[in-house]
Design a protein around this motif. Structure first.
Motif, PDB file in Angstrom:
ATOM      1  N   THR A 101      -1.369  12.033 -15.502  1.00  0.00           N
ATOM      2  CA  THR A 101      -1.570  10.808 -16.253  1.00  0.00           C
ATOM      3  C   THR A 101      -2.178  11.111 -17.611  1.00  0.00           C
ATOM      4  O   THR A 101      -2.565  12.241 -17.902  1.00  0.00           O
ATOM      5  CB  THR A 101      -2.455   9.833 -15.471  1.00  0.00           C
ATOM      6  N   THR A 102      -2.243  10.079 -18.434  1.00  0.00           N
ATOM      7  CA  THR A 102      -2.713  10.272 -19.799  1.00  0.00           C
ATOM      8  C   THR A 102      -4.187  10.637 -19.882  1.00  0.00           C
ATOM      9  O   THR A 102      -4.647  11.110 -20.922  1.00  0.00           O
ATOM     10  CB  THR A 102      -2.441   9.020 -20.639  1.00  0.00           C
ATOM     11  N   ASP A 103      -4.930  10.409 -18.799  1.00  0.00           N
ATOM     12  CA  ASP A 103      -6.324  10.843 -18.772  1.00  0.00           C
ATOM     13  C   ASP A 103      -6.465  12.270 -18.259  1.00  0.00           C
ATOM     14  O   ASP A 103      -7.577  12.733 -17.990  1.00  0.00           O
ATOM     15  CB  ASP A 103      -7.182   9.884 -17.936  1.00  0.00           C
ATOM     16  N   TRP A 104      -5.337  12.953 -18.093  1.00  0.00           N
ATOM     17  CA  TRP A 104      -5.245  14.374 -17.751  1.00  0.00           C
ATOM     18  C   TRP A 104      -5.421  14.680 -16.287  1.00  0.00           C
ATOM     19  O   TRP A 104      -5.434  15.855 -15.897  1.00  0.00           O
ATOM     20  CB  TRP A 104      -6.196  15.214 -18.602  1.00  0.00           C
ATOM     21  N   ALA A 105      -5.534  13.678 -15.464  1.00  0.00           N
ATOM     22  CA  ALA A 105      -5.621  13.900 -14.027  1.00  0.00           C
ATOM     23  C   ALA A 105      -4.234  14.065 -13.424  1.00  0.00           C
ATOM     24  O   ALA A 105      -3.242  13.545 -13.947  1.00  0.00           O
ATOM     25  CB  ALA A 105      -6.349  12.739 -13.353  1.00  0.00           C
ATOM     26  N   ILE A 106      -4.157  14.782 -12.320  1.00  0.00           N
ATOM     27  CA  ILE A 106      -2.913  14.959 -11.583  1.00  0.00           C
ATOM     28  C   ILE A 106      -3.066  14.288 -10.225  1.00  0.00           C
ATOM     29  O   ILE A 106      -4.020  14.535  -9.495  1.00  0.00           O
ATOM     30  CB  ILE A 106      -2.564  16.443 -11.401  1.00  0.00           C
ATOM     31  N   HIS A 107      -2.098  13.436  -9.890  1.00  0.00           N
ATOM     32  CA  HIS A 107      -2.139  12.702  -8.634  1.00  0.00           C
ATOM     33  C   HIS A 107      -0.770  12.697  -7.967  1.00  0.00           C
ATOM     34  O   HIS A 107       0.256  12.881  -8.620  1.00  0.00           O
ATOM     35  CB  HIS A 107      -2.597  11.253  -8.843  1.00  0.00           C
ATOM     36  N   ASP A 108      -0.797  12.471  -6.673  1.00  0.00           N
ATOM     37  CA  ASP A 108       0.397  12.334  -5.862  1.00  0.00           C
ATOM     38  C   ASP A 108       0.608  10.846  -5.588  1.00  0.00           C
ATOM     39  O   ASP A 108      -0.235  10.209  -4.964  1.00  0.00           O
ATOM     40  CB  ASP A 108       0.217  13.111  -4.560  1.00  0.00           C
ATOM     41  N   TYR A 109       1.734  10.293  -6.048  1.00  0.00           N
ATOM     42  CA  TYR A 109       1.990   8.866  -5.932  1.00  0.00           C
ATOM     43  C   TYR A 109       3.148   8.592  -4.985  1.00  0.00           C
ATOM     44  O   TYR A 109       4.081   9.397  -4.860  1.00  0.00           O
ATOM     45  CB  TYR A 109       2.304   8.264  -7.308  1.00  0.00           C
ATOM     46  N   TRP A 110       3.079   7.432  -4.346  1.00  0.00           N
ATOM     47  CA  TRP A 110       4.109   6.997  -3.410  1.00  0.00           C
ATOM     48  C   TRP A 110       4.578   5.591  -3.740  1.00  0.00           C
ATOM     49  O   TRP A 110       3.784   4.727  -4.131  1.00  0.00           O
ATOM     50  CB  TRP A 110       3.577   7.007  -1.974  1.00  0.00           C
ATOM     51  N   GLY A 111       5.870   5.367  -3.573  1.00  0.00           N
ATOM     52  CA  GLY A 111       6.404   4.029  -3.662  1.00  0.00           C
ATOM     53  C   GLY A 111       6.207   3.286  -2.354  1.00  0.00           C
ATOM     54  O   GLY A 111       5.718   3.835  -1.361  1.00  0.00           O
ATOM     55  N   GLN A 112       6.600   2.025  -2.333  1.00  0.00           N
ATOM     56  CA  GLN A 112       6.429   1.194  -1.152  1.00  0.00           C
ATOM     57  C   GLN A 112       7.518   1.402  -0.109  1.00  0.00           C
ATOM     58  O   GLN A 112       7.357   1.003   1.040  1.00  0.00           O
ATOM     59  CB  GLN A 112       6.384  -0.286  -1.552  1.00  0.00           C
ATOM     60  N   GLY A 113       8.614   2.017  -0.495  1.00  0.00           N
ATOM     61  CA  GLY A 113       9.690   2.303   0.432  1.00  0.00           C
ATOM     62  C   GLY A 113      10.823   1.293   0.344  1.00  0.00           C
ATOM     63  O   GLY A 113      10.617   0.132   0.004  1.00  0.00           O
ATOM     64  N   THR A 114      12.017   1.754   0.654  1.00  0.00           N
ATOM     65  CA  THR A 114      13.183   0.893   0.720  1.00  0.00           C
ATOM     66  C   THR A 114      13.970   1.227   1.984  1.00  0.00           C
ATOM     67  O   THR A 114      14.162   2.394   2.323  1.00  0.00           O
ATOM     68  CB  THR A 114      14.059   1.040  -0.547  1.00  0.00           C
ATOM     69  N   GLN A 115      14.398   0.198   2.684  1.00  0.00           N
ATOM     70  CA  GLN A 115      15.072   0.378   3.964  1.00  0.00           C
ATOM     71  C   GLN A 115      16.535   0.737   3.761  1.00  0.00           C
ATOM     72  O   GLN A 115      17.252   0.069   3.014  1.00  0.00           O
ATOM     73  CB  GLN A 115      14.970  -0.897   4.807  1.00  0.00           C
ATOM     74  N   VAL A 116      16.966   1.779   4.445  1.00  0.00           N
ATOM     75  CA  VAL A 116      18.372   2.162   4.496  1.00  0.00           C
ATOM     76  C   VAL A 116      18.817   2.087   5.949  1.00  0.00           C
ATOM     77  O   VAL A 116      18.240   2.746   6.815  1.00  0.00           O
ATOM     78  CB  VAL A 116      18.609   3.576   3.938  1.00  0.00           C
ATOM     79  N   THR A 117      19.824   1.284   6.202  1.00  0.00           N
ATOM     80  CA  THR A 117      20.353   1.127   7.550  1.00  0.00           C
ATOM     81  C   THR A 117      21.834   1.461   7.547  1.00  0.00           C
ATOM     82  O   THR A 117      22.602   0.864   6.794  1.00  0.00           O
ATOM     83  CB  THR A 117      20.141  -0.297   8.072  1.00  0.00           C
ATOM     84  N   VAL A 118      22.216   2.410   8.375  1.00  0.00           N
ATOM     85  CA  VAL A 118      23.608   2.832   8.491  1.00  0.00           C
ATOM     86  C   VAL A 118      24.093   2.412   9.871  1.00  0.00           C
ATOM     87  O   VAL A 118      23.685   2.978  10.887  1.00  0.00           O
ATOM     88  CB  VAL A 118      23.765   4.340   8.294  1.00  0.00           C
ATOM     89  N   SER A 119      24.954   1.423   9.898  1.00  0.00           N
ATOM     90  CA  SER A 119      25.384   0.858  11.173  1.00  0.00           C
ATOM     91  C   SER A 119      26.692   0.111  10.998  1.00  0.00           C
ATOM     92  O   SER A 119      27.020  -0.377   9.918  1.00  0.00           O
ATOM     93  CB  SER A 119      24.317  -0.096  11.719  1.00  0.00           C
ATOM     94  N   LEU A 120      27.432   0.020  12.098  1.00  0.00           N
ATOM     95  CA  LEU A 120      28.649  -0.782  12.100  1.00  0.00           C
ATOM     96  C   LEU A 120      28.304  -2.253  12.179  1.00  0.00           C
ATOM     97  O   LEU A 120      27.255  -2.654  12.672  1.00  0.00           O
ATOM     98  CB  LEU A 120      29.541  -0.389  13.281  1.00  0.00           C
TER      99      LEU A 120
END
Length: 120
Positions: A101-120
């Motif tokens: 980030t612009t304050d020079w820190a390094i972080h590990d970020y995660w999104g909220q997720g998106t559902q993927v469904t593979v089905s007939l």
């Protein structure tokens, strides 16, 4: 300081395709690495694909030849093109990024997720 937002998930039939995208916003100085993880019910979260700032990629064996991760170097989006989808690909897919980030820190970020469904 940073937010990751995934999109592109949904319901698709076996053999179909989806393209996931992850948009990063906030006080970003640089993105060291981005990747996609997935978690199916009753299973641990697993790495699907990742890409470094230099463009090096790696994939889980289960998706090699079917999925492609890419990154827009002009901006910060990361994409996951998923072809020849199988029911076993059904999961919540999460974007992950290691960001300075612009304050020079390094972080590990995660999104909220998106559902993927593979089905007939």
């Amino acid at each position: 300081q940073v937010q990751l937002v995934e999109s592109g998930g949904g319901l698709v039939q076996p053999g179909g395709s989806l393209r996931l995208s992850c948009a990063a916003s906030g006080n970003i100085f640089s993105i060291n690495r981005m990747g996609w993880y997935r978690q199916a019910p009753g299973k641990q979260r697993e790495l699907v694909a990742s890409i470094s700032s230099a463009g090096s990629t790696n994939y889980a064996d289960s998706v090699k030849g079917r999925f492609t991760i890419s990154r827009d170097n002009a901006k910060n989006p990361v994409y996951l093109q998923m072809n020849s989808l199988k029911p076993e690909d059904t999961a919540v897919y999460y974007c992950n990024a290691v960001i300075r980030t612009t304050d020079w820190a390094i972080h590990d970020y995660w999104g909220q997720g998106t559902q993927v469904t593979v089905s007939l």
